[in-house]
Structure formats: structure tokens, C-alpha cells
Write an enzyme that holds these catalytic residues in place. Structure first.
Site, PDB file in Angstrom:
ATOM      1  N   CYS A 157     -12.135   4.394  24.326  1.00  0.00           N
ATOM      2  CA  CYS A 157     -11.778   4.617  23.260  1.00  0.00           C
ATOM      3  C   CYS A 157     -12.116   3.175  22.525  1.00  0.00           C
ATOM      4  CB  CYS A 157     -10.265   4.714  22.846  1.00  0.00           C
ATOM      5  SG  CYS A 157      -9.395   2.766  22.514  1.00  0.00           S
ATOM      6  N   ASP A 158     -12.494   3.610  21.163  1.00  0.00           N
ATOM      7  CA  ASP A 158     -13.294   3.258  19.588  1.00  0.00           C
ATOM      8  C   ASP A 158     -11.966   2.293  19.040  1.00  0.00           C
ATOM      9  OD1 ASP A 158     -11.785   4.910  17.969  1.00  0.00           O
ATOM     10  OD2 ASP A 158     -13.929   6.029  17.126  1.00  0.00           O
TER      11      ASP A 158
END
Length: 465
Positions: free
Chosen positions: A321-322
Site C-alpha cells: 500500500c502507498d
């Protein structure tokens, strides 16, 4: 005046709004006339992306197509040929249970999604024949003048015409959780959300011509051509069992012919071996297991439109995930507050709260209030009264508020660290030290927000943290 065929939405950002209005045959003071709007609606179609819904009969028959269903159907046919009616009945029930559970779950999910869409039917404030009217978003056409304000979902691709600025949540298109600032002349895209500001805009593209259509097309193409890991594994198992069954039957037939067995006995033995090699209960067991998983997810308000997605998610080994949080909760949080010498965390968050407005629902300001509620519940920031509030804008890059309380009157400032460093008129050494601190936090993936105060309006900040 008839409108030219609209260009791609991004092209309008390269020209002034007046040129766009001229090309689209619109007027910012009067908008489109009713007759012209009706003609354009007939020409360009409704402002919606057409959905091709799969027929019910096709969704039912799809459950009986594939290597495993083929094997079970072959077993049913062979059982009928061998007059083993009990086996035929059992196989038919298992095949029906598998197809029925899968179809029922998908049907419920599609019904839930349709209900959500009906509940999200949108309207927009548009200028038609010199009068502002609230219209269904699907009736907008290129050239319509619309008013965008806080909380609105942008109904189509538009070019901003008049107003100070908009803060837009574009996470649906870009994945970035922080809102972006837009000003007159820039293009805003359909299905983005207005977080702050109010502006007039001219519609440049609708329906399938919007930027959002490209996202829909990519998702549809992926769903059409891509098979999940679970589906590929089931197909591999089916192919392996088919080849294994054919090989065993071939060996049995050759041996029986070599031993001069009666042809009818050979056929019956081959049928029994084929039926025994087919895992008729496998699809039913898989469907029941995943249907239970779908029910558990439904209790957590998650809609499962395809049962195979459950097994696919369960098989994830690495989840990436960013740092924006788009793939998690899409919420910002205060992670590491820093108070400069002579000040403490309570002072920092008092000023931050005074330079914010909770009702604006700004994601950065919500993080501030959440931190206060969680870690500083006794901070009495509500005892102060804002006498004047200047919201954030992309030019000044800060928010200011004049507040009065038991401690007197002050100006609270919140914004970009570089801006507040300049307002505080720090010397070169102090500026370098604080700049290094901001860079260190940025290297760890943090966004840095500075707060400060001045004793009176127009005075430099006495301190900032």
C-alpha cells in the site's frame, strides 16, 4: 449556436475559459437555452456510462461451462447410459447446488449494487436560459454552466470559469488521499469530490467522453480477460483429472480387449471408472465454503459480487500500500508532533485547532481534532472564539484565524513550513535548522504542517512549532 465536437478534456486546460465558452457556444451569464440543451442531449447522449448487464440466462449457463462442470456433466451422462439412476440424481443435485449458490450470491450482490446506485442518484445546480436550476446530473450536456461547491461530486469533466479556488479529492482517479487545488482555467474531472471552495464551471465532456470512462474501461477489460489465481488452479485441476481419467480408461480398455472381455462389460467398467474419477462434490464444497465467507463479509458491510474473489484475497502473500493511506482507511493522522524550545504539545495543538474549522471536514484539520480528542481531551480550545477566519488558498499556502479567549487576543496561523518560517523572520541559522528537521520528517514519509501565532494582525509570528 451549435457546439463544436468536444476535444479530450485535458486539451481545455491549455486554453482560457472564454475560448472554451466560445467553442461550446455557451455564455457564462445565461448558460444554454432549453432548445439547445435538448438538441445536445440528443446528440451527445445522457451524462452516464452505459452498463452492459449480462442476461440472466447467460449468467446461469456460465455456471455449467468449464473443465470441472464438463467432467460432472460427463459423469451424469455416463450414469444415465449405465442406468445408474441413483448416481445420476446425486450428481444432478450437486451440480445444481454448486450453480445455484454461486448464482444466488452474485444475484444478491448485483441487487445491492443497484440499490446503492439508485441511492446515489445525483443532481447539480446548472444555469439554463439565465436561471439557476437543479437538474439531474445525467441531463448535463457540453456547454452547460454549473456551480460546484463544498461536498459536491463533480458531475462531468469541466473547465473552471469563475471563482477563487477549489480543493478536490481525486483519490478515485489518482489514488492520492490529499486534496489538490484547482483554479480558474484548469480542468476538473467527473466523480471527484469538492472538499473546499466554490466556483463556476463549464461542462466540456460528459458520459463516455470523460476521464472516468478510461478507469471504467480498464476495470472492465481486466474483468473480461483476466482469470484469478483460484480460477486458474481449478482449471488446472480439471485438466489434470481429465487427462488422468482418459489415460486410465485407455489402459483399462486396452487390457480388457487383450483379455477378450465382452464389449458391454468393457463399456460398463469404463463408465464406472470415469464416474469414480470425477470429483463431483468439489465445486459444491467450494461454493458452500465461499458462500459462508461472503455472508461473514456481508455482516461487515462488504459486498462480494464474485465468490472466487474471496479465495483470491485469502491467498494474498504480500500486500503493498502507498503512504497516502488510499488503500487503507484514506484518513490522515498526526504521527509525531514536534514542539520547539520553550513550548509544548498543548500549545501547538491549541494554535492548530484555532486555525481550523471542524465543520469544513478538511482531512488535515480532521486529523488535528482527532489527535486532540484522543491524546489531549482536556485541551479547552472551544473556550476560544474565532472572530475572523481566512481559509487556506494555494497562493498564500496558509490558514489564519483571529481568536479571543481567556489568554487575550491572538492570530493563529497554520500552513506550509516554508511560509511560516518566512512570516516569523527567522535568522539564517534557525531557518537552516528547521529546514533540516522538515527534510528529515519528509524522508520518513511524513507531511509536515507548521503552526504559529502573532500578538496582533499583520505582526510577524512570535514563535512557530
Amino acid at each position: 449556436m451549435g457546439a463544436r465536437i468536444p476535444h479530450p478534456s485535458d486539451d481545455y486546460a491549455r486554453q482560457p475559459p472564454d475560448q472554451t465558452l466560445a467553442e461550446l457556444g455557451s455564455d457564462r451569464a445565461h448558460g444554454l437555452g432549453e432548445a439547445e440543451a435538448a438538441a445536445r442531449l440528443a446528440r451527445f447522449g445522457h451524462n452516464e456510462i452505459a452498463e452492459r448487464e449480462e442476461p440472466v440466462w447467460h449468467r446461469v449457463l456460465r455456471r455449467f461451462w468449464g473443465p470441472i462442470p464438463w467432467m460432472i456433466e460427463a459423469a451424469a451422462v455416463l450414469s444415465a447410459l449405465a442406468r445408474k439412476w441413483e448416481d445420476l440424481a446425486i450428481i444432478g443435485v450437486l451440480l445444481g447446488v454448486n450453480a445455484g449458490l454461486d448464482f444466488l450470491q452474485e444475484h444478491r450482490a448485483l441487487d445491492a449494487l443497484r440499490a446503492l446506485r439508485r441511492g446515489m442518484a445525483r443532481s447539480v445546480l446548472a444555469l439554463r436560459a439565465g436561471r439557476w436550476r437543479r437538474l439531474p446530473a445525467r441531463e448535463l450536456v457540453p456547454g452547460d454552466i454549473v456551480r460546484l461547491r463544498i461536498g459536491d461530486i463533480v458531475p462531468a469533466d469541466c473547465q473552471l470559469v469563475e471563482g477563487e479556488y477549489l480543493l478536490l479529492d481525486q483519490s478515485m482517479l489518482t489514488g492520492e488521499s490529499l486534496p489538490v487545488s484547482k483554479k480558474a482555467g484548469e480542468v476538473v474531472y467527473a466523480h471527484t469530490v469538492v472538499k473546499q471552495g466554490e466556483m463556476l464551471a463549464v461542462v466540456v465532456n460528459t458520459g463516455a467522453a470523460t476521464r472516468f470512462q478510461s478507469v471504467v474501461s480498464l476495470v472492465a477489460e481486466a474483468g473480461l480477460h483476466e482469470r484469478s489465481h483460484f480460477q486458474r488452479m481449478v482449471i488446472q485441476i480439471g485438466n489434470f483429472l481429465i487427462l488422468l481419467t482418459l489415460a486410465l480408461v485407455s489402459v483399462v480398455v486396452l487390457v480388457a480387449l487383450f483379455r477378450h472381455e465382452p464389449p458391454l462389460e468393457i463399456l460398463r467398467f469404463a463408465l464406472v471408472l470415469t464416474v469414480a474419477s470425477i470429483p463431483v462434490a468439489l465445486p459444491a464444497v467450494l461454493s458452500v465454503t465461499m458462500a459462508v465467507g461472503a455472508m461473514n463479509l456481508a455482516r461487515r458491510r462488504a459486498i462480494v459480487s464474485r465468490l472466487v474473489a474471496i479465495e483470491e484475497l485469502a491467498g494474498v502473500d504480500v500486500f503493498c500500500c502507498d503512504k497516502t493511506g488510499t488503500l487503507t482507511r484514506n484518513e490522515m493522522r498526526v504521527v509525531e508532533p514536534v514542539a520547539l524550545d520553550g513550548h509544548d504539545e498543548r500549545e501547538v495543538f491549541l494554535l492548530a485547532a484555532l486555525a481550523s474549522r471542524q465543520e469544513n471536514q478538511d482531512p488535515i484539520e480532521l486529523a488535528i481534532f482527532h489527535h486532540i480528542d484522543e491524546h489531549l481531551p482536556d485541551l479547552d480550545w472551544r473556550a476560544w472564539r474565532q472572530r475572523r477566519f481566512t481559509p487556506f488558498d494555494p497562493v498564500r499556502k496558509r490558514t489564519e484565524a483571529v481568536a479571543e479567549g481567556a489568554g487575550g487576543r491572538l492570530v493563529a496561523v497554520k500552513g506550509a513550513p516554508q511560509v511560516l518560517m518566512e512570516l516569523a523572520r527567522l535568522d539564517e541559522e534557525q531557518a537552516r535548522t528547521l529546514g533540516e528537521l522538515v527534510e528529515q520528517l519528509a524522508a520518513r514519509g511524513y507531511r509536515t504542517l507548521a503552526v504559529g501565532r502573532a500578538a496582533q494582525e499583520g505582526a510577524p509570528s512570535s514563535w512557530w512549532a
